[in-house]
Write an enzyme that holds these catalytic residues in place. Structure first.
Site, short mmCIF file in Angstrom:
data_model
loop_
_atom_site.label_atom_id
_atom_site.label_comp_id
_atom_site.label_asym_id
_atom_site.label_seq_id
_atom_site.Cartn_x
_atom_site.Cartn_y
_atom_site.Cartn_z
N THR A 98 6.67 5.37 -8.91
CA THR A 98 6.69 3.62 -8.93
C THR A 98 6.33 3.16 -7.66
O THR A 98 6.31 3.62 -6.55
CB THR A 98 8.48 3.51 -9.25
N ASP A 99 6.17 1.99 -7.79
CA ASP A 99 5.71 1.19 -6.61
C ASP A 99 6.60 -0.14 -6.57
O ASP A 99 7.71 -0.35 -7.52
CB ASP A 99 4.34 0.69 -6.62
N GLN A 100 6.19 -1.07 -5.77
CA GLN A 100 7.10 -2.38 -5.75
C GLN A 100 7.17 -3.09 -6.81
O GLN A 100 7.87 -4.15 -6.69
CB GLN A 100 6.83 -3.01 -4.25
#
Lengths: 137, 137, 137, 137
Positions: free
Chosen positions: D15-17
């Site tokens: 995942t990323d932000q």
């Protein structure tokens, strides 16, 4: 302590030019072990985050004992070594099908809210995790 | 079109057991190129996200033409190929110091809010990006 | 002990859904610190591998003390804490521009050949690393 | 064309932000799909590399159509779209359990030796891949 075992295969993207698994990926495998431990304990981590309980990593140590390579089947054996109202500690063993120890380590965690502020874990969740932690398989 | 050049060195973690850069990392380098293009245009992407404008990737294509290896110095040359009210397209060239083309590609993006809903980019930001996009170096 | 400082910016790909840097990436940053320490010592790691000297990681520990986020500028301060004929230990501090400590840790390494067999480091290289290690900046 | 389905769960590290899967990880999932397609065809890719046949990626395109998040179960459906004596093309669909299309794409590959020189694939392997490629499930 209750051990939860997760199986996976080494991805090509996890190798490096030494022809073996790049060491930082073991931390990703530890995270997968944690995810499956929480699911087995009845509190999937994704649900804990949605309810406002975050459990970031504050410390890690790991020892890399044997090499693993692309497409190797491996097992991650995860235990919760300690649990308090402020945080917890997980321990991990990474093993091959012959049960050789490839790597082991521990991660320490604090409980926080979504903004990263330390918090106490909710009592019902802590009680459930503690019961599972101390249970027999 | 205005080209923005970013330099980096290949990380050990970016290699795979072929002894070369694992192909998916070129997409990460494209992202670094985009980040530096937006900064050069006066609108750092971190600020755009803080103001509520998100620019996720919806399509990517890339061609890998020559190999790169650990510790190689490389350059990413980034341009914004197209800009509309709903999204934009970036193009990239990855080159070595001898100016050989290692890889090239494009990414397409839509503008969204924090929840991922399509939105129009704010007019002042779009105007600034367009001016920079069409400017001479 | 001689400290070598390396600067970088947090990549978008290094963040996770907590909105901060995913912890395993600090190990990648440690590796970048090591790479630059070896270069500063006159023995780039890429050359050491080409000459048949490999320096895999056997242990790591790290403490994550403050959060870092996308596009933050950070500094990695690397020292070689110990050096023997069989291996070495590096230590790292990750700091922000205000000099706050974001993370620190150590990695232990053994010297091996290309097949991963333990070996003694070549005397001239060890002597050069030791001189640099103990030198003033 | 024969389709091979592989299942996995989204890792936290993927995942990323934005709170969703960082797009480059879909290329890693494509690689996992390829690995399992080759295994199903009777020629595990790890064995092909050991026999001296390497199949690096030369082009990729992908479209990201719906978001996926941490811990989501996903399926990768992989086909070999084309096969010649010099290389091949794989196609991929990434779907959720409701069978929604999350992403799709293709990768093009050349056959090389360990040094990266173009080569023809060995006739028996090509014949086996072609039989499997064109077979019914």
């Amino acid at each position: 302590m209750r051990a939860v075992t997760t199986e996976l295969r080494v991805r090509y993207s996890e190798t490096d030019q030494m022809g073996i698994v790049y060491h930082a990926h073991y931390l990703v495998w530890f995270e997968i072990g944690r995810t499956e431990w929480c699911r087995a304990a009845g509190h999937p981590y994704a649900e804990m985050e949605r309810s406002g309980l975050f459990i970031p990593v504050t410390r890690v140590d790991a020892a890399f004992r044997r090499r693993s390579s692309y497409d190797d089947p491996i097992r991650i054996v995860t235990r919760m070594a300690a649990l308090g109202s402020r945080g917890c500690t997980f321990s991990y063993e990474v093993r091959n099908p012959a049960d050789d120890l490839l790597a082991d380590g521990t991660t320490r965690h604090v409980f926080t809210d979504a903004a990263g502020r330390p918090s106490r874990g909710p009592t019902p969740i802590l009680a459930a995790l503690e019961r599972f932690r101390a249970s027999e398989a």
